[in-house]
Design an enzyme around this catalytic site. Structure first.
Site, PDB file in Angstrom:
ATOM      1  NE  ARG A 156       1.474  12.527  10.342  1.00  0.00           N
ATOM      2  CZ  ARG A 156       1.572  11.117  11.337  1.00  0.00           C
ATOM      3  NH1 ARG A 156       2.096  11.418  12.395  1.00  0.00           N
ATOM      4  NH2 ARG A 156       0.977  10.259  10.726  1.00  0.00           N
ATOM      5  CD  GLU A 185      -7.556   0.803  12.518  1.00  0.00           C
ATOM      6  OE1 GLU A 185      -6.590   1.689  12.733  1.00  0.00           O
ATOM      7  OE2 GLU A 185      -7.305  -0.122  12.537  1.00  0.00           O
ATOM      8  CG  ASN A 204      56.569  11.414  -9.068  1.00  0.00           C
ATOM      9  OD1 ASN A 204      55.864  10.764  -8.434  1.00  0.00           O
ATOM     10  ND2 ASN A 204      56.785  12.676  -9.235  1.00  0.00           N
ATOM     11  CG  LEU A 222      -1.670  -1.135   1.391  1.00  0.00           C
ATOM     12  CD1 LEU A 222      -2.746  -0.998   2.774  1.00  0.00           C
ATOM     13  CD2 LEU A 222      -2.721  -1.313   0.235  1.00  0.00           C
ATOM     14  CE  LYS A 280      36.511  15.338 -16.156  1.00  0.00           C
ATOM     15  NZ  LYS A 280      36.117  16.574 -17.074  1.00  0.00           N
ATOM     16  CG  ASN A 331       3.746   8.440   9.893  1.00  0.00           C
ATOM     17  OD1 ASN A 331       3.436   7.864   8.811  1.00  0.00           O
ATOM     18  ND2 ASN A 331       3.384   7.659  11.217  1.00  0.00           N
ATOM     19  CG  ASN A 345      40.261  19.435 -18.335  1.00  0.00           C
ATOM     20  OD1 ASN A 345      40.281  20.359 -17.615  1.00  0.00           O
ATOM     21  ND2 ASN A 345      39.115  18.602 -17.977  1.00  0.00           N
ATOM     22  CE1 TYR A 346      34.895  23.844 -21.173  1.00  0.00           C
ATOM     23  CE2 TYR A 346      35.295  25.441 -19.494  1.00  0.00           C
ATOM     24  CZ  TYR A 346      34.383  24.924 -20.512  1.00  0.00           C
ATOM     25  OH  TYR A 346      33.325  25.476 -21.032  1.00  0.00           O
ATOM     26  CE1 TYR A 368      40.135  18.383 -12.589  1.00  0.00           C
ATOM     27  CE2 TYR A 368      41.131  19.484 -14.275  1.00  0.00           C
ATOM     28  CZ  TYR A 368      39.985  18.870 -13.692  1.00  0.00           C
ATOM     29  OH  TYR A 368      38.998  18.518 -14.463  1.00  0.00           O
TER      30      TYR A 368
END
Ligand code: UD1
Ligand code: CA
Length: 497
Positions: free
Chosen positions: A16, A161, A383, A9, A357, A234, A392-393, A372
């Site tokens: 809440r 209940e 090394n 269910l 990355k 809840n 890289n950009y 980086y």
């Protein structure tokens, strides 16, 4: 188990939580709440799984189908009660629905539920040949729950209940956990008899108990010792409480399986993480998602790894990593940031204040300090000097840098991608590499150094800098005769310092 149907269910609003995210979709221990429930349900291998969805079903439905592709979704347009919800589930099955066998009803917001508990409950229900079985619990504060009403013989007569209960009934500590098992034939019949003649004006599934009793059928309750398995969240405070308990259970299980956890209270391990024997986890560590750690690796302190793969005997210290692979015996950190696509080879090193990355760093290759590394390929045994930036950009697109094996690059280099540095090549300190470096070559890009003698004395006279320069000059003039070669100005030999 033959012909078992499970109905989950999940149509309620969960107001809440005060969230744009539907309650059962809130994450806990690395899965959604309903994700944990569905995992427990699948462990019982039912013939059919039906999920009742209503509120925000455009969120909930696809999530359920992602986890259990063959689950049947039943839509409950208005939340008219648990009895109505189960009727919607049976109607959604239609011709394919069960006319015999067992139907288990569970809620979608009980993240600690275990498959073994459902299994034991279903077995007991079938062995006792009952029309209805209730998974009940004894709780310290039964407020809000349906109470189990037993007669003098101890037989279950009804569930009442909270809002419909008398003051004496409210004293009863045995409650309905919300998980019920039914004989399918009885359930189909009983669903048509439930009315909404009660305090809330809802169709209560729990009314089936009294219906069975009045028909002279068997009803029973199976008390679960570990009530937290049936507790729902809840609001967000309850979610955090259950989250901590779930974590405590996961961490305890890993310790039983041979993992050393120095401080369980500050260690967070999500449900889908895999750890090998003799892994050590130091304080303040979070292992998230599908992270896998091989034997003898030491993780932490203060490390977060999400969806990472850590090799045997590797060491990861004060690191934040996501979708990264660390080879056997490699070392990472302290203070490293491993971004997606990082692959560190066997025995390699990503050191201090290094961000990586989408890069493969070869076996035994090292990036020890302040660098980086983005979109790069670094060969085995190479090394990389301190303070190297893989540029890289170019402001429009990302490009790759390739460094061969056994290269030695100098400190404070910039590699302007796309560029290649050959096997066994070197670069001098401060080099900006814009053109490819052939194997074995040394790249030097900065101009030859010039020393302008006496510049400080003429341009900065009277400063501390000028004074220091003057006394150094004086000492070198007088000291030349006094000090033996190989011994420093303080008289110690170089090898002692
Ligand atoms: C229900 C039980 C109560 C039990 C308690 C345990 C009934 C009438 N009462 O009470 O005996 O002690 O659970 O937590 O069954 N739902 C729907 N559609 C609806 C109504 C509810 O899908 O129309 C779902 C909810 O999303 C939730 C579950 O059913 O997952 C239980 O509903 P809830 O409203 O929380 O029931 P309670 O009043 O707490
Ligand atoms: Ca509830």
């Amino acid at each position: 188990m033959d012909n078992l149907t499970v109905i989950v269910l999940a149509a309620g609003g969960g107001t809440r939580m005060k969230s744009k995210t539907m309650k059962v979709l809130h994450p806990i221990g690395g899965r959604s709440m309903i994700g944990h429930v569905l995992r427990a349900v699948q462990a019982v291998e039912p013939e059919r799984i039906v999920a009742v969805v209503g509120h925000q079903r455009e969120q909930v439905g696809p999530h359920i189908h992602e986890l259990v592709p063959d689950a049947v979704l039943a839509v409950q347009e208005t939340q008219d009660g648990t009895g109505h919800a189960v009727r919607m589930a049976m109607e959604a099955l239609g011709e394919d629905g069960p006319t015999r066998g067992t139907v288990i009803v569970a809620a979608g917001d009980t993240p600690l539920l275990r498959g073994e508990s459902l299994q034991a409950f279903a077995h007991e229900h079938e062995a006792a040949q009952r029309a209805v079985s209730i998974l009940s619990g004894i709780v310290a504060d039964p407020f809000g729950y349906g109470r189990i009403i037993r007669n003098d013989e101890g037989d279950v007569e009804a569930i009442v209940e909270e809002k419909d209960a008398s003051p004496e009934q409210r004293e009863i500590a045995e409650i309905n956990s919300g998980i019920l098992a039914f004989d399918a034939e009885f359930l189909l019949d009983a669903l048509g008899r439930i009315t909404n003649d009660n305090h809330k004006g809802e169709y209560y599934l729990t009314d089936t108990v009294q219906i069975a009793r009045e028909a002279g059928l068997t009803v029973g309750a199976h008390t679960i010792d570990d009530v937290m398995q049936t507790e729902g969240a809840n609001d967000r405070a309850q979610l955090a409480e259950l989250g901590r308990e779930l974590n405590r259970r996961i961490v305890t299980q890993w310790m039983k399986d041979g993992v050393t956890v120095m401080d369980p209270a500050t260690t967070w391990i999500e449900a889908d993480v895999q750890l090998a024997q003799d892994v050590t986890i130091l304080p303040g560590t979070q292992l998230l998602g599908a992270t896998v750690v091989a034997e003898d690796a030491v993780i932490g302190p203060d490390t977060t790894l999400k969806n990472c793969e850590i090799g045997a005997g590797a060491r990861v210290v004060r690191t934040h990593g996501e979708l990264a692979v660390v080879g056997d015996r490699a070392t990472v950190g302290p203070f490293a940031y491993l971004r997606p696509g990082t692959q560190l080879g066997v025995g390699g090193k990503i050191g201090t204040f290094v961000e990586t990355k989408n890069s493969r760093i070869g076996d035994g290759a090292k990036v020890p300090h302040l660098s980086y590394v983005g979109d790069a390929e670094i060969g085995d045994g190479t090394n990389i000097g301190a303070g190297t930036i893989f540029a890289n950009y170019d402001g429009v697109a990302k490009h790759r840098t390739v460094v061969g094996r056994q290269a030695r690059t100098g400190s404070n280099n910039t590699f302007v991608a796309p560029v290649t540095i050959g096997d066994g090549a070197g670069t001098a300190g401060g080099t900006v590499v814009r053109r490819d470096v052939p194997p074995g070559a040394l790249a030097v890009s900065s101009g030859a150094q010039r020393n302008l003698e006496g510049w400080v004395a003429s341009r900065r006279p009277g400063t501390a800098q000028a004074q220091a320069a003057a006394s150094a000059e004086e000492a070198s003039v007088t000291g030349e005769q006094q000090v033996d070669p190989g011994v420093g100005p303080d008289g110690r030999s170089e090898s002692q310092s």
